[in-house]
Motif scaffolding. Structure first.
Motif, PDB file in Angstrom:
ATOM      1  N   GLY A   1      19.237  -5.394 -14.332  1.00 12.89           N
ATOM      2  CA  GLY A   1      19.592  -3.979 -14.273  1.00 12.89           C
ATOM      3  C   GLY A   1      21.012  -3.654 -14.656  1.00 12.89           C
ATOM      4  O   GLY A   1      21.414  -2.487 -14.613  1.00 12.89           O
ATOM      5  N   SER A   2      21.792  -4.655 -15.061  1.00  9.52           N
ATOM      6  CA  SER A   2      23.202  -4.418 -15.397  1.00  9.52           C
ATOM      7  C   SER A   2      23.381  -4.167 -16.888  1.00  9.52           C
ATOM      8  O   SER A   2      22.490  -4.435 -17.696  1.00  9.52           O
ATOM      9  CB  SER A   2      24.060  -5.608 -14.962  1.00  9.52           C
ATOM     10  OG  SER A   2      23.687  -6.784 -15.674  1.00  9.52           O
TER      11      SER A   2
ATOM     12  N   LEU B   1      18.222 -12.308 -18.436  1.00  7.43           N
ATOM     13  CA  LEU B   1      18.358 -12.041 -17.007  1.00  7.43           C
ATOM     14  C   LEU B   1      18.077 -10.582 -16.668  1.00  7.43           C
ATOM     15  O   LEU B   1      18.513 -10.084 -15.639  1.00  7.43           O
ATOM     16  CB  LEU B   1      19.762 -12.438 -16.542  1.00  7.43           C
ATOM     17  CG  LEU B   1      19.982 -13.951 -16.494  1.00  7.43           C
ATOM     18  CD1 LEU B   1      21.401 -14.322 -16.853  1.00  7.43           C
ATOM     19  CD2 LEU B   1      19.623 -14.495 -15.126  1.00  7.43           C
ATOM     20  N   ASN B   2      17.306  -9.898 -17.548  1.00  5.85           N
ATOM     21  CA  ASN B   2      16.939  -8.509 -17.282  1.00  5.85           C
ATOM     22  C   ASN B   2      18.153  -7.585 -17.327  1.00  5.85           C
ATOM     23  O   ASN B   2      18.191  -6.545 -16.705  1.00  5.85           O
ATOM     24  CB  ASN B   2      16.228  -8.388 -15.931  1.00  5.85           C
ATOM     25  CG  ASN B   2      15.561  -7.048 -15.674  1.00  5.85           C
ATOM     26  OD1 ASN B   2      15.771  -6.424 -14.630  1.00  5.85           O
ATOM     27  ND2 ASN B   2      14.745  -6.589 -16.600  1.00  5.85           N
ATOM     28  N   SER B   3      19.151  -7.983 -18.124  1.00  6.64           N
ATOM     29  CA  SER B   3      20.347  -7.170 -18.331  1.00  6.64           C
ATOM     30  C   SER B   3      20.283  -6.547 -19.718  1.00  6.64           C
ATOM     31  O   SER B   3      19.803  -7.183 -20.665  1.00  6.64           O
ATOM     32  CB  SER B   3      21.597  -8.046 -18.213  1.00  6.64           C
ATOM     33  OG  SER B   3      22.751  -7.375 -18.653  1.00  6.64           O
TER      34      SER B   3
ATOM     35  N   VAL C   1      24.766   7.961 -25.549  1.00  4.45           N
ATOM     36  CA  VAL C   1      25.156   8.001 -24.144  1.00  4.45           C
ATOM     37  C   VAL C   1      26.481   7.277 -23.956  1.00  4.45           C
ATOM     38  O   VAL C   1      26.841   6.373 -24.707  1.00  4.45           O
ATOM     39  CB  VAL C   1      24.082   7.344 -23.245  1.00  4.45           C
ATOM     40  CG1 VAL C   1      22.808   8.180 -23.225  1.00  4.45           C
ATOM     41  CG2 VAL C   1      23.773   5.925 -23.696  1.00  4.45           C
ATOM     42  N   VAL C   2      27.222   7.710 -22.942  1.00  3.22           N
ATOM     43  CA  VAL C   2      28.452   7.031 -22.528  1.00  3.22           C
ATOM     44  C   VAL C   2      28.148   6.333 -21.216  1.00  3.22           C
ATOM     45  O   VAL C   2      27.745   6.975 -20.240  1.00  3.22           O
ATOM     46  CB  VAL C   2      29.620   8.019 -22.364  1.00  3.22           C
ATOM     47  CG1 VAL C   2      30.866   7.291 -21.846  1.00  3.22           C
ATOM     48  CG2 VAL C   2      29.919   8.698 -23.697  1.00  3.22           C
ATOM     49  N   CYS C   3      28.329   5.026 -21.193  1.00  2.00           N
ATOM     50  CA  CYS C   3      27.871   4.212 -20.066  1.00  2.00           C
ATOM     51  C   CYS C   3      29.019   3.481 -19.384  1.00  2.00           C
ATOM     52  O   CYS C   3      29.978   3.045 -20.044  1.00  2.00           O
ATOM     53  CB  CYS C   3      26.863   3.171 -20.541  1.00  2.00           C
ATOM     54  SG  CYS C   3      25.366   3.842 -21.273  1.00  2.00           S
ATOM     55  N   ASP C   4      28.894   3.306 -18.080  1.00  2.00           N
ATOM     56  CA  ASP C   4      29.795   2.429 -17.338  1.00  2.00           C
ATOM     57  C   ASP C   4      29.373   0.986 -17.590  1.00  2.00           C
ATOM     58  O   ASP C   4      28.192   0.649 -17.518  1.00  2.00           O
ATOM     59  CB  ASP C   4      29.724   2.725 -15.839  1.00  2.00           C
ATOM     60  CG  ASP C   4      30.280   4.087 -15.482  1.00  2.00           C
ATOM     61  OD1 ASP C   4      31.221   4.542 -16.173  1.00  2.00           O
ATOM     62  OD2 ASP C   4      29.772   4.711 -14.529  1.00  2.00           O
ATOM     63  N   VAL C   5      30.342   0.135 -17.871  1.00  2.00           N
ATOM     64  CA  VAL C   5      30.074  -1.264 -18.191  1.00  2.00           C
ATOM     65  C   VAL C   5      30.264  -2.120 -16.948  1.00  2.00           C
ATOM     66  O   VAL C   5      31.282  -2.012 -16.253  1.00  2.00           O
ATOM     67  CB  VAL C   5      31.014  -1.743 -19.320  1.00  2.00           C
ATOM     68  CG1 VAL C   5      30.853  -3.237 -19.564  1.00  2.00           C
ATOM     69  CG2 VAL C   5      30.749  -0.954 -20.596  1.00  2.00           C
ATOM     70  N   ASP C   6      29.274  -2.959 -16.666  1.00  2.00           N
ATOM     71  CA  ASP C   6      29.368  -3.841 -15.504  1.00  2.00           C
ATOM     72  C   ASP C   6      30.207  -5.075 -15.778  1.00  2.00           C
ATOM     73  O   ASP C   6      30.866  -5.600 -14.871  1.00  2.00           O
ATOM     74  CB  ASP C   6      27.968  -4.266 -15.054  1.00  2.00           C
ATOM     75  CG  ASP C   6      27.172  -3.104 -14.493  1.00  2.00           C
ATOM     76  OD1 ASP C   6      27.628  -2.501 -13.506  1.00  2.00           O
ATOM     77  OD2 ASP C   6      26.107  -2.790 -15.053  1.00  2.00           O
TER      78      ASP C   6
END
Length: 416
Positions: free
Chosen positions: A114-115, A130-132, A25-30
């Motif tokens: 979620g990040s 932290l759920n990242s 997958v190609v993902c946007d990075v936070d």
């Protein structure tokens, strides 16, 4: 179709696809971190890729942490390069002395539930507490993120680690992590996510979870991720005003493997030289003389770590003759908290050498380097030969309290 793990859900969200284990997958990075150990090479890649402008500069963070203070004119020049580039492109930069990049990402609220947060350093997995979805990347990946704001990833399968019970007095999160490393070995979770679950998670504070996520990479894991709960929200309160949405695994998520750890049964552990997974119960280890004790790093350099070690040192009557005690806070925030509550002065009275916040002696690039034949007991996360800058030294890994006990007795191992 079956449900998803936490990692599959986050990477689905960040890629805009129905991402499943094994997919590319190609993902946007936070958020992406670059350190002075990785960013200079990334800047070279950026230039060779034809880069002139940075996309989403507000999602990038540089930290000068591996060379604190700079150990040579060359490392000083690397810092200048990063400072100039950050100023030119509007990138946030933490100066030398502010602390370890991983600790700063957490303290400044940049890793949110979620990040997708990455770092050009393998211990970026720390933010999974932290759920990242948090993972380490290479310098070329960092350059590509600077250009595009995106990264490609293979979605990892997940190992569910169910924690139950409560830790007994004298047993700490580092002992959980070392127990798990002994079970999985150094490559037992290669390119998989460790997903922590179970009633035992609720008993662990956020700082405890950081230790387990940090050590996940020592088992080969791509990520070490926790569910978010009230303790996650409490830690982030005052550190961010950004909205976030926690991500939980589905009840019917599919796991590659499941491991159960009963925290009630755990005892202090130690990793013997020169492998993180060469783990034995501290009380069964062959006794060895200790010459240096190192308290610090992104694994063991927070305020509670220094409290735990200090209490053992004071109760035991101080540091044994011939043992050098080195203390390196993970961040300026930690240092200031130590100064405010008297912990700093306690360590001065104990004869500790206190090094400015940063990576310190952990990776052998600065700070106090052990001599030939020196046995070091450390709160760090790695102990391979040469890790602290001298291949003729031997490094043991243990909890802050166990490290302090070694400083008091002048030995590691034997009956505890």
């Amino acid at each position: 179709m079956t449900g998803k793990t936490i990692s599959e859900k986050i990477l689905s969200l960040k890629s805009g696809t129905d991402a499943r284990a094994g997919d590319l997958v190609v993902c946007d990075v936070d958020c992406a971190l670059g350190t002075d150990g990785s960013t200079p090479m990334a800047l070279d890649y950026f230039a060779s890729m034809g880069g002139t402008t940075v996309r989403h500069s507000d999602r990038l963070v540089f930290a000068l942490d591996h060379y604190v203070p700079p150990s040579s004119p060359k490392t000083k020049e690397l810092h200048r390069m990063m400072q100039d580039f950050a100023k030119l492109h509007g990138i946030a930069l933490h100066e030398a002395g502010e602390g370890i990049g991983h600790q700063l990402i957490v303290e400044t609220g940049r890793a949110l539930p979620g990040s997708l947060v990455v770092g050009a350093d393998s211990h970026a997995v720390t933010y999974g507490a932290l759920n990242s979805f948090a993972t380490g990347i290479g310098s070329s990946d960092l350059a590509a993120i600077m250009l595009s704001g995106q990264i490609w990833l293979r979605v990892p399968s997940s190992i569910r680690v169910t924690l139950t019970g409560l830790l007994s007095p004298g047993v700490y999160p580092k002992d959980i992590a070392l127990t798990l490393a002994g079970l999985l070995r150094a490559d037992g979770a290669a390119y998989q996510a460790l997903e922590f679950a179970g009633d035992g998670v609720a008993a662990l504070d956020l700082e405890d979870r950081l230790v387990l996520s940090n050590l996940a990479v020592e088992m080969g894991a791509k990520n070490g991720i926790f569910p978010a709960d009230a303790k996650t929200a409490a830690y982030l309160a005052g550190r961010t005003d950004r909205r976030f949405e926690p991500v939980a695994a589905d009840a019917d998520a599919v796991y590659a493997r499941e491991i159960a750890l009963d925290l009630d049964t755990l005892v202090p552990q130690v990793a013997l030289p020169h492998l993180v997974d060469q783990v034995v119960a501290l009380g069964t280890a062959a006794q060895a003389p200790v010459h240096m004790v190192f308290l610090g790093t992104c694994t063991g350099g927070r305020l509670r770590d220094f409290h735990q070690a200090r209490d053992v040192l004071v109760a035991g009557g101080g540091v044994a003759p011939g043992v050098q005690l080195v203390v390196t806070p993970a961040s300026r925030e930690v240092l200031e908290a130590m100064q405010a509550d008297g912990t700093y002065d306690d360590y001065i009275r104990l004869g500790a050498t206190i090094v400015p916040p940063g990576c310190g002696a952990c990776c052998g690039t600065c700070g106090v380097i052990p001599g030939d034949g020196v046995n070091v007991v450390s709160t760090a996360n790695r102990n391979f030969k040469g890790r602290m800058g001298n291949g003729a030294a031997s490094i043991y890994l243990a909890s802050p309290a166990s490290c302090a006990a070694a400083a008091v007795s002048g030995t590691i191992g034997g009956p505890s």
